[in-house]
Design an enzyme around this catalytic site. Sequence first.
Site, PDB file in Angstrom:
ATOM      1  CG  ASP A   1      -2.774   3.970   2.612  1.00 32.47           C
ATOM      2  OD1 ASP A   1      -2.243   2.905   2.218  1.00 32.47           O
ATOM      3  OD2 ASP A   1      -3.665   3.988   3.482  1.00 32.47           O
TER       4      ASP A   1
ATOM      5  CG  ASP B   1       2.762   0.404   8.060  1.00 35.72           C
ATOM      6  OD1 ASP B   1       2.602  -0.242   7.014  1.00 35.72           O
ATOM      7  OD2 ASP B   1       1.874   0.561   8.910  1.00 35.72           O
TER       8      ASP B   1
ATOM      9  CG  HIS C   1      -0.340   0.037   2.542  1.00 32.96           C
ATOM     10  ND1 HIS C   1       0.082   1.204   3.140  1.00 32.96           N
ATOM     11  CD2 HIS C   1      -0.076  -0.953   3.424  1.00 32.96           C
ATOM     12  CE1 HIS C   1       0.571   0.937   4.338  1.00 32.96           C
ATOM     13  NE2 HIS C   1       0.496  -0.361   4.531  1.00 32.96           N
TER      14      HIS C   1
ATOM     15  CD  GLU D   1      -2.961  -1.602   5.301  1.00 26.14           C
ATOM     16  OE1 GLU D   1      -2.939  -2.659   5.971  1.00 26.14           O
ATOM     17  OE2 GLU D   1      -2.480  -0.524   5.738  1.00 26.14           O
ATOM     18  CD  GLU D   2      -1.459   2.160   7.519  1.00 19.47           C
ATOM     19  OE1 GLU D   2      -2.172   1.657   8.424  1.00 19.47           O
ATOM     20  OE2 GLU D   2      -0.253   1.913   7.394  1.00 19.47           O
TER      21      GLU D   2
ATOM     22  CD  GLU E   1       1.252  -4.324   5.621  1.00 21.77           C
ATOM     23  OE1 GLU E   1       1.854  -3.672   6.504  1.00 21.77           O
ATOM     24  OE2 GLU E   1       0.216  -3.928   5.073  1.00 21.77           O
TER      25      GLU E   1
ATOM     26  CG  HIS F   1       0.561   3.216  12.473  1.00 26.18           C
ATOM     27  ND1 HIS F   1      -0.664   2.629  12.705  1.00 26.18           N
ATOM     28  CD2 HIS F   1       0.884   2.874  11.199  1.00 26.18           C
ATOM     29  CE1 HIS F   1      -1.057   1.966  11.633  1.00 26.18           C
ATOM     30  NE2 HIS F   1      -0.118   2.095  10.699  1.00 26.18           N
TER      31      HIS F   1
END
Length: 353
Positions: free
Chosen positions: A73, A97, A71, A127-128, A156, A330
């Site tokens: 995003d 990530d 992903h 995705e997030e 990932e 994150h």
Amino acid sequence: MSTRLDLTQDVGALTARLVDVESVSGGEKALADAVEQALRPLPHLSVHRDGEAIVARTELGRGERVVIAGHIDTVPVAGNLPSRVEGDLLYGCGTSDMKAGVAVALKLAAALRTPSRDVTYVFYDCEEIEAERNGLLRLSRRHPDWLAGDFAVLMEPTDGVIEGGCQGTLRAQITTRGRRAHSARSWLGVNAVHAAEPVLAILNAYQARLPVVDGLEYHEGLNAVAIDGGVAGNVIPDECVVTVNYRFAPDLSLEAAQAHVSEVFDGFEVRFTDGAAAARPGLTHPVAAAFLEAVGGTPRAKLGWTDVSLFSGLGVPAVNYGPGDPNLAHQRGEYVSLKKIADCERRMLGWLG
């Protein structure tokens, strides 16, 4: 002015370039445009686009096809852009990530003109955030043929270790109700916030399972992630909602996990608001076994939900493998090791080249 990506540059430098293109969920267009612009001129790839998702495929007629997906995003920026390098570490929003994994996939797409297996590269959006907006889910509904394959690798963050399967996740709202009254005459009402105390007691006493599935140990968790109640500073509240998140192992279906939560909170008002199925490890599949042999190391369970679950639902066995550290995902101080990005690229090239 459009963003340009140079797929001939070092994979660490490419990661930094990707990081510096802000792509918070829902705002991926600039990066999706750049990915498409970089891939479309490559003669060995056919390139397709749906929204902000880009899919590039080799069509060599090989006996096997693998899907490499990531992903593009990130979670919201937290004062951690632009990127910066300190020694071996690249800091910035999305470094771990998962723009490091995206950079590896882009390098593979450019370099592998005649891979040993046909390859589909998928770069997708959203995705997030909530599952219904997930770009890979959208592709599976609109263009399932684009995602067909014998095996898939989700880039990932796994810190360079193969992580099998994934946990499922669901959210539920546990509601307690009361009766409003003036707080000066509280005995005339029923306080819904006070009534939520047994819900919190259940959560505090809950013993999480540690099931072993296909040789990998998963660690479940059932936790409150939000609580909402109150009307005004002088009103006894008549409603309180505790939102819980259940992370469950792949020996449970989503329906079984919902049944478990309903049983745990028996007697309370329970409403499920979101959910995504888990995925079993699938490491016994021949293509997965070949990947494990090429990458090396000891696989472990994926403690979190990833789109491995979606591929599993499509009948494509999948694993998680990427250079980022999942424990840093994150975080404001998120970073990735440049050495691990290069090592991931080398191992993937060895497997597919």
